[in-house]
Design an enzyme around this catalytic site. Structure first.
Site, PDB file in Angstrom:
ATOM      1  N   ASN A 146       0.835  -1.433  -0.093  1.00 47.58           N
ATOM      2  CA  ASN A 146      -0.323  -0.173  -0.192  1.00 47.58           C
ATOM      3  C   ASN A 146       0.775   1.279  -0.407  1.00 47.58           C
ATOM      4  OD1 ASN A 146      -2.211   2.135   0.726  1.00 47.58           O
ATOM      5  ND2 ASN A 146      -2.116   1.141   3.033  1.00 47.58           N
ATOM      6  N   TRP A 147       1.202   1.687  -1.345  1.00 48.73           N
ATOM      7  CA  TRP A 147       2.293   3.346  -1.324  1.00 48.73           C
ATOM      8  C   TRP A 147       1.301   4.364  -0.702  1.00 48.73           C
ATOM      9  CZ3 TRP A 147       5.201   3.581  -6.526  1.00 48.73           C
ATOM     10  CH2 TRP A 147       6.374   2.502  -5.990  1.00 48.73           C
ATOM     11  N   LYS A 148       0.498   4.597   0.128  1.00 51.33           N
ATOM     12  CA  LYS A 148      -0.507   5.484   0.611  1.00 51.33           C
ATOM     13  C   LYS A 148      -0.525   6.847  -0.586  1.00 51.33           C
ATOM     14  CE  LYS A 148       0.000   3.310   4.740  1.00 51.33           C
ATOM     15  NZ  LYS A 148       0.065   3.348   6.110  1.00 51.33           N
TER      16      LYS A 148
ATOM     17  N   HIS B 292      -9.439   1.445   4.436  1.00 55.60           N
ATOM     18  CA  HIS B 292      -8.523   1.534   5.576  1.00 55.60           C
ATOM     19  C   HIS B 292      -8.093   2.620   6.306  1.00 55.60           C
ATOM     20  CE1 HIS B 292      -4.828   2.779   6.065  1.00 55.60           C
ATOM     21  NE2 HIS B 292      -4.150   1.680   5.724  1.00 55.60           N
TER      22      HIS B 292
ATOM     23  N   GLU C 113      -7.042   4.605   7.538  1.00 54.18           N
ATOM     24  CA  GLU C 113      -6.325   6.270   7.547  1.00 54.18           C
ATOM     25  C   GLU C 113      -7.433   6.677   6.769  1.00 54.18           C
ATOM     26  OE1 GLU C 113      -3.193   5.369   5.624  1.00 54.18           O
ATOM     27  OE2 GLU C 113      -2.126   5.523   7.358  1.00 54.18           O
TER      28      GLU C 113
ATOM     29  N   GLU D 116      -5.662  -4.728  10.958  1.00 56.38           N
ATOM     30  CA  GLU D 116      -4.787  -3.836  11.254  1.00 56.38           C
ATOM     31  C   GLU D 116      -4.631  -2.821  11.924  1.00 56.38           C
ATOM     32  OE1 GLU D 116      -3.126  -2.963   6.751  1.00 56.38           O
ATOM     33  OE2 GLU D 116      -4.090  -1.697   7.121  1.00 56.38           O
TER      34      GLU D 116
ATOM     35  N   GLY E 273       2.402   2.349  10.555  1.00 56.38           N
ATOM     36  CA  GLY E 273       3.452   3.562  10.486  1.00 56.38           C
ATOM     37  C   GLY E 273       4.833   3.728  11.913  1.00 56.38           C
TER      38      GLY E 273
ATOM     39  N   SER F 222       3.261  -1.936  10.767  1.00 54.68           N
ATOM     40  CA  SER F 222       4.299  -2.306  11.423  1.00 54.68           C
ATOM     41  C   SER F 222       5.309  -3.256  10.757  1.00 54.68           C
ATOM     42  CB  SER F 222       4.945  -1.737  12.008  1.00 54.68           C
ATOM     43  OG  SER F 222       4.478  -0.455  12.433  1.00 54.68           O
TER      44      SER F 222
ATOM     45  N   GLY G  44       2.435  -0.852   4.069  1.00 52.46           N
ATOM     46  CA  GLY G  44       3.186   0.649   4.019  1.00 52.46           C
ATOM     47  C   GLY G  44       3.962   0.427   3.495  1.00 52.46           C
ATOM     48  N   GLY G  45       4.689   1.237   4.718  1.00 56.92           N
ATOM     49  CA  GLY G  45       6.378   1.224   4.476  1.00 56.92           C
ATOM     50  C   GLY G  45       7.348   0.818   3.938  1.00 56.92           C
TER      51      GLY G  45
HETATM   52  P1  PGA Z   1       2.852   0.624   7.811  1.00 54.87           P
HETATM   53  O1  PGA Z   1       0.766   0.677   6.293  1.00 54.87           O
HETATM   54  O2  PGA Z   1       3.218  -0.986   6.925  1.00 54.87           O
HETATM   55  O3  PGA Z   1       3.225   1.210   7.141  1.00 54.87           O
HETATM   56  O4  PGA Z   1       2.353   0.360   9.224  1.00 54.87           O
HETATM   57  C1  PGA Z   1       0.410  -0.367   6.526  1.00 54.87           C
HETATM   58  C2  PGA Z   1      -0.689  -0.007   5.885  1.00 54.87           C
HETATM   59  O5  PGA Z   1      -1.271   1.293   6.264  1.00 54.87           O
HETATM   60  O6  PGA Z   1      -2.018  -0.955   5.930  1.00 54.87           O
END
Ligand code: PGA
Length: 249
Positions: free
Chosen positions: A10-12, A93, A95, A163, A169, A209, A230-231
């Site tokens: 997930n590149w956000k 998600h 966010e 999640e 993150g 994470s 994500g990251g």
């Molecule tokens: P993260 O994000 O791996 O950076 O914690 C995961 C996500 O939000 O899907």
């Protein structure tokens, strides 16, 4: 029930065309590990060009609107994602639930729209830290699942991603025991909602994470069928080891 592992990035809100070589490198890592399903969810603006360099690796979006079209400035429909070359999309998600106020009913509608247009969907659920501290994590997550599970939910096109919001993150992850307990609770709820056979087939990913160092332990937990990353999905250097960890399980 043997479920193939799925590792989705997930590149956000990261990724300009300068990042396309990274997409290609991630696609090579995916191709080198054919025992694992790998997908990359990029910003909508990058879907078409990413799909052009991704080879056989599915490229996805990160959200879609529930409606077919209409006066929804700035939003993107499932048909638009599909036309751009997406094979899947994330919905719900945390966010977006937090930043855009998306409700369970909204998320359900988004997943249903994705399915109408032939997209697979990764539906996210997860508790906040105060909810976990109050002992409500499983109740919160299973209620989110019940509220946002689309009509006709089936493993062929839907995966769930657990999640915990406090793990996204932050570098913090739940213990293996907590992950296994939550994934077991999610599968039990899926059994109630969909029946035992459909629940046994559906993939439940862990997200929050995940990195190359912890992926094997997290993905090795009972009822964990992959990861939403994500990251650590932004470069092949970081994402590749997660795919390899999944392949080694
Ligand atoms: P993260 O994000 O791996 O950076 O914690 C995961 C996500 O939000 O899907």
């Amino acid at each position: 029930m043997m479920r193939r592992k799925l590792v989705a990035g997930n590149w956000k809100m990261h990724g300009l065309k300068a990042a396309l070589p990274e997409v290609a490198a991630i696609a090579r890592a995916a191709a080198a590990n054919p025992g694992v399903d790998v997908a990359l969810c990029v910003p909508a603006t990058l879907i078409a060009s990413a799909a052009g360099v991704a080879g056989g690796m599915p490229v996805g979006g990160q959200d879609c609107h529930a409606a077919e079209q209409g006066a929804h400035t700035g939003c993107i429909s499932a048909a638009m994602l599909a036309e751009a070359g997406a094979a899947l999309t994330i919905v719900g998600h945390s966010e977006r639930r937090a930043d855009q106020g998306e409700t369970d009913a909204d998320v359900k509608g988004k997943a249903e729209a994705a399915h109408r247009h032939g997209l697979r969907a990764i539906l996210c659920v997860g508790e906040m830290l105060d909810q976990r501290d109050a002992g409500q994590a499983e109740a919160v997550v299973t209620a989110q699942l019940a509220g946002s599970l689309p009509e006709g939910a089936a493993a062929e096109w839907l995966a769930i991603a657990y999640e915990p919001v406090w793990a996204i993150g932050t570098g913090r992850t739940p213990t293996a025991a907590d992950v296994a307990a939550m994934h077991g609770a999610i599968r039990a709820k899926l059994g109630e909602l969909l029946g035992a056979e459909a629940a046994a087939a559906m993939r439940v990913l862990y997200g929050g994470s995940v990195n190359g160092a912890n992926a094997a332990a997290l993905l090795g937990c009972a009822d964990v069928d992959g990861a939403l990353v994500g990251g650590a999905s932004l470069t092949a250097e970081k994402f590749g080891p997660i795919v390899e960890a999944a392949a080694g399980l």
